[in-house]
Design a protein around this motif. Structure first.
Motif, PDB file in Angstrom:
ATOM      1  N   UNK A 128       0.787  -1.318   0.143  1.00  0.00           N
ATOM      2  CA  UNK A 128       0.016  -0.003   0.101  1.00  0.00           C
ATOM      3  C   UNK A 128       0.867   1.326   0.059  1.00  0.00           C
ATOM      4  N   UNK A 129       0.063   2.278  -0.233  1.00  0.00           N
ATOM      5  CA  UNK A 129       0.892   3.459  -0.506  1.00  0.00           C
ATOM      6  C   UNK A 129       1.324   4.163   0.962  1.00  0.00           C
ATOM      7  N   UNK A 130       2.153   5.251   1.013  1.00  0.00           N
ATOM      8  CA  UNK A 130       2.107   5.967   2.436  1.00  0.00           C
ATOM      9  C   UNK A 130       0.968   6.571   2.785  1.00  0.00           C
ATOM     10  N   UNK A 131       0.952   6.483   4.090  1.00  0.00           N
ATOM     11  CA  UNK A 131      -0.261   6.976   4.856  1.00  0.00           C
ATOM     12  C   UNK A 131      -0.098   8.329   5.441  1.00  0.00           C
ATOM     13  N   UNK A 132      -1.380   9.098   5.252  1.00  0.00           N
ATOM     14  CA  UNK A 132      -1.384  10.415   5.759  1.00  0.00           C
ATOM     15  C   UNK A 132      -1.550  10.445   7.359  1.00  0.00           C
ATOM     16  N   UNK A 133      -0.872  11.307   7.882  1.00  0.00           N
ATOM     17  CA  UNK A 133      -0.898  11.375   9.424  1.00  0.00           C
ATOM     18  C   UNK A 133      -2.159  12.112   9.821  1.00  0.00           C
ATOM     19  N   UNK A 134      -2.663  11.629  11.112  1.00  0.00           N
ATOM     20  CA  UNK A 134      -4.025  12.113  11.523  1.00  0.00           C
ATOM     21  C   UNK A 134      -3.669  13.647  11.878  1.00  0.00           C
ATOM     22  N   UNK A 135      -4.693  14.619  11.734  1.00  0.00           N
ATOM     23  CA  UNK A 135      -4.299  15.991  11.314  1.00  0.00           C
ATOM     24  C   UNK A 135      -3.289  16.350  10.761  1.00  0.00           C
ATOM     25  N   UNK A 136      -2.844  15.783   9.528  1.00  0.00           N
ATOM     26  CA  UNK A 136      -1.725  16.128   8.712  1.00  0.00           C
ATOM     27  C   UNK A 136      -1.750  16.920   7.825  1.00  0.00           C
ATOM     28  N   UNK A 137      -2.930  17.699   7.479  1.00  0.00           N
ATOM     29  CA  UNK A 137      -3.247  18.713   6.409  1.00  0.00           C
ATOM     30  C   UNK A 137      -3.083  20.135   7.069  1.00  0.00           C
ATOM     31  N   UNK A 138      -2.524  20.924   5.919  1.00  0.00           N
ATOM     32  CA  UNK A 138      -2.518  22.430   6.273  1.00  0.00           C
ATOM     33  C   UNK A 138      -2.457  23.169   5.092  1.00  0.00           C
ATOM     34  N   UNK A 139      -3.128  24.355   4.954  1.00  0.00           N
ATOM     35  CA  UNK A 139      -2.994  25.174   3.904  1.00  0.00           C
ATOM     36  C   UNK A 139      -2.004  26.189   3.943  1.00  0.00           C
ATOM     37  N   UNK A 140      -1.405  26.883   3.028  1.00  0.00           N
ATOM     38  CA  UNK A 140      -0.608  28.061   2.869  1.00  0.00           C
ATOM     39  C   UNK A 140      -1.863  29.127   2.905  1.00  0.00           C
ATOM     40  N   UNK A 141      -1.758  30.271   3.302  1.00  0.00           N
ATOM     41  CA  UNK A 141      -2.892  31.259   3.494  1.00  0.00           C
ATOM     42  C   UNK A 141      -3.588  31.845   2.158  1.00  0.00           C
ATOM     43  N   UNK A 142      -2.327  31.619   1.052  1.00  0.00           N
ATOM     44  CA  UNK A 142      -2.892  32.193  -0.154  1.00  0.00           C
ATOM     45  C   UNK A 142      -3.260  30.929  -1.232  1.00  0.00           C
ATOM     46  N   UNK A 143      -3.624  29.662  -0.624  1.00  0.00           N
ATOM     47  CA  UNK A 143      -3.964  28.551  -1.261  1.00  0.00           C
ATOM     48  C   UNK A 143      -3.174  28.091  -2.145  1.00  0.00           C
ATOM     49  N   UNK A 144      -1.872  28.627  -2.480  1.00  0.00           N
ATOM     50  CA  UNK A 144      -1.056  28.143  -3.579  1.00  0.00           C
ATOM     51  C   UNK A 144      -0.376  26.773  -3.179  1.00  0.00           C
ATOM     52  N   UNK A 145      -0.316  26.481  -1.740  1.00  0.00           N
ATOM     53  CA  UNK A 145      -0.104  25.082  -1.508  1.00  0.00           C
ATOM     54  C   UNK A 145      -0.774  24.194  -0.375  1.00  0.00           C
ATOM     55  N   UNK A 146      -0.861  23.153  -0.641  1.00  0.00           N
ATOM     56  CA  UNK A 146      -1.486  22.201   0.419  1.00  0.00           C
ATOM     57  C   UNK A 146      -0.067  21.504   1.196  1.00  0.00           C
TER      58      UNK A 146
END
Length: 654
Positions: free
Chosen positions: A303-321
């Motif tokens: 299987x693929x690598x796993x996303x960590x719990x609470x593991x997402x955050x946006x750059x304030x300008x939406x240019x990157x996740x």
């Protein structure tokens, strides 16, 4: 003693002295970098300083990276650090340090701890959120969950515990609030609560139940909804903050564990899944994902690598996740996903496998995306071949309404011809590209190399001539020499343009058998061609005789005379090579011809010498001769061609 096979009444014994053996992507592309962490609890993005903060409770630290994922600082002495929150001016990062019973303030300019606020022994703060001018934190051991506040508006910080006195929470709740809002939302297990914190105290205004154990929750920028990631159901739940009634969902997949909402309302929904897309991105106001990310497998499982719990955050300008992932080996990475709210653009290219040079061919394909391309969208076309190695731009091609396209081309060059099609991207679509390769026919030329099969004396200077036939533009030939033996590599000995007769020559000093190869690399109209010539090289061999009392010319040869009581010594000198042996052959003249009485192999020293003494009591009056030889393979190696030394003739007298 060794008895030699001859029908006479004597025996010859070989003994040897001196038998020692010796030697003779682009900046806008998605990227990933490993993180020096053992765990991950939360991730926060500072758009002012362009830093990313990742909390690692197992190591008791916060790792700081730049937007490329490169680590710039590690803030330590934070045992059990979990939740984090960035101040509105991005000057301070607040972190709940569970095992130190404290909330810590970190200066984001220096990335150093600037203050530590004790919450009281045994309270274990685990989450933080800013609302109503105060910092709120969820705390408590199992069975004692509650909410506290930190007021920094006065001269002294004020910590207030038990803001929800009705024992609503079993464990420490996770908290979140919309920027500048007076509304605080908490969640724990499958329970939700909303608080009005306008007055500085938390007044619960709504309670509700989700489904499954919460992994993360986030409040929308307008404070009207809260989006929840929980193990079940297999989608991201949406609730109204006014009364916590269900109000929609974001379709994802099994085991939601993360959610991040951008300032403009774009939602990133993440799951803990090995075989499905890991992150789903939704534009503001939509519930159908515009882009899905399926992380690669960098570990040892299927299987693929796993996303960590609470593991997402946006750059304030939406240019990157930004996403924190881990593999089966326990290695964590920070993945930087660029242009996440733009639909991915995939381009397939289908060119024929083979084609005839200077004949028209057709290339076709399709562009696919979750959002249809604008009407009249064009793809750039580049052809790369032997004459245009940097690529030649062809006429652009228009994409049809169904996403398909096609064009024709007449390749002027043969060999591998690559067609690359690119879409530059637009406000709704990321850039995309695709390519395919055609093997275009080329004519055959001739290439020859002389001397194949010949054998030369050791050290002979031999001229090898390659002859090249008709070609298009390339008239260059390489000549390579590969001497036998693993210690001598294949080597380029000459490279150049053939003369007006089509010839290129090189003279080599042959000391070993060798494979000589002439190579023509081909050109736009003629195929590559090689020609080989395998040649042999003798060894140098000589034999010295000692112990005789005279020499005399007889029977057309020089004979060495030995007394019967004297043992002859024959010393061989031969081209040295590791493990090499010389073969000594003895013959006697009887019944009108030379008859072999015996042969024996003797190892050479590192300098290529071998001294052999003939012992015993031979008969007198017989004519003898000996010869030293190198026998390919039988002498211990195969680097030279079989070579026989000169016969040495001798007689024994009384």
């Amino acid at each position: 003693m060794r008895t030699l096979p001859i029908a006479t009444a004597f025996a010859v014994v070989f003994s040897s002295a001196a038998l020692a053996i010796g030697t003779a992507g682009t900046a806008a592309a998605d990227s990933s970098k490993s993180l020096p962490v053992k765990s991950s609890a939360d991730i926060v993005v500072d758009g002012v300083h362009q830093h990313v903060f990742v909390s690692d409770p197992s190591n008791g630290k916060i790792v700081v990276t730049d937007y490329a994922g490169t680590v710039v600082k590690q803030i330590t002495s934070l045992p059990g650090v979990i939740g984090m929150e960035l101040s509105a001016d991005s000057n301070t990062l607040y972190a709940a340090v569970r095992d130190a019973d404290a909330v810590v303030a970190i200066d984001t300019t220096t990335q150093t701890e600037s203050a530590r606020y004790a919450t009281g022994d045994g309270h274990y703060p685990q989450s933080v959120a800013l609302a109503g001018g105060r910092l709120w934190f969820g705390y408590g051991a199992s069975g004692a969950g509650n909410i506290g506040s930190l007021d920094l508006s006065g001269e002294q910080p004020v910590v207030t515990l038990d803001q929800d006195p009705n024992v609503f929470w079993y464990n420490a709740p996770m908290l979140d609030a919309a920027p500048g809002s007076n509304l605080l939302v908490g969640g724990e297990s499958d329970r939700l609560g909303v608080y009005d914190v306008t007055s500085g105290t938390a007044t619960r205004t709504a309670t509700g139940n989700g489904s499954g154990s919460f992994g993360e929750l986030q409040v929308t920028p307008d404070a009207q909804h809260v989006v929840v990631a929980s193990g079940s159901p297999y989608y991201h739940q949406v609730f109204k903050t006014s009364d916590l009634t269900a109000d929609g969902q974001y379709a994802s997949d099994a085991y939601p564990n993360s959610v991040a909402i951008a300032p403009d309302g774009a939602v990133a929904a993440g799951i803990d899944g090995s075989y499905e897309p890991d992150v789903y991105v939704y534009r503001p106001g939509t519930t159908t994902s515009v882009r899905d990310y399926n992380f690669p497998n960098t570990g040892q499982t299927s299987g693929s690598d796993l996303l960590a719990t609470s593991g997402l955050a946006w750059a304030p300008d939406d240019s990157r996740l930004f996403a924190v992932t881990s593999n089966s080996e326990g290695v964590y990475s920070l993945r930087v996903l660029t242009d996440p709210t733009k639909a991915a653009t995939a381009i397939t290219v289908d060119a024929p496998a083979t084609a005839t040079r200077a004949k028209q061919l057709t290339v076709k394909g399709k562009v696919t995306s979750k959002l249809a391309l604008p009407t009249g969208a064009k793809l750039t076309v580049t052809r790369t071949d032997l004459e245009s190695t940097a690529g030649k731009a062809l006429a652009s091609v228009t994409v049809k309404a169904d996403g398909t396209y096609s064009f024709t081309d007449t390749p002027p060059a043969g060999g591998k011809v690559k067609y690359t099609l690119k879409y530059a991207g637009d406000a709704d679509h990321s850039a995309g590209s695709g390519s395919d390769t055609v093997e275009v026919s080329r004519a055959a030329t001739t290439l020859s190399l002389n001397n194949n099969g010949k054998v030369y004396a050791y050290g002979a200077d031999v001229t090898f001539t390659a002859h090249l036939g008709t070609t298009y533009k390339n008239r260059k030939v390489e000549i390579w020499s590969d001497p036998y033996g693993s210690d001598k590599p294949n080597k380029l000995v000459k490279s150049g343009t053939v003369n007006s007769s089509g010839n290129l020559s090189v003279t080599l000093d042959l000391t070993r058998d060798a494979k000589i190869t002439a190579k023509f690399a081909g050109d736009a109209r003629y195929k590559p061609k090689t020609a080989t010539s395998t040649v042999g090289a003798h060894v140098k061999v000589s034999t010295a005789v000692s112990g005789h009392y005279k020499t005399k010319s007889a029977w057309s040869h020089t004979y060495y005379y030995f007394h019967q009581s004297k043992d002859p010594v024959f010393t061989t000198t031969m081209t040295a090579y590791p493990g090499r042996k010389q073969r000594l052959q003895m013959q006697v003249y009887t019944q009108g011809s030379w008859q072999t009485t015996g042969t024996e192999y003797f190892e050479l020293s590192s300098s290529g010498k071998s001294a052999v003494t003939v012992t015993g009591t031979p008969p007198t009056g017989y004519r003898f001769r000996v010869r030293d030889s190198y026998i390919n393979a039988s002498s211990g190696d195969t680097v030279n061609s079989t070579t026989h030394g000169a016969w040495k003739y001798f007689i024994f007298t009384s």
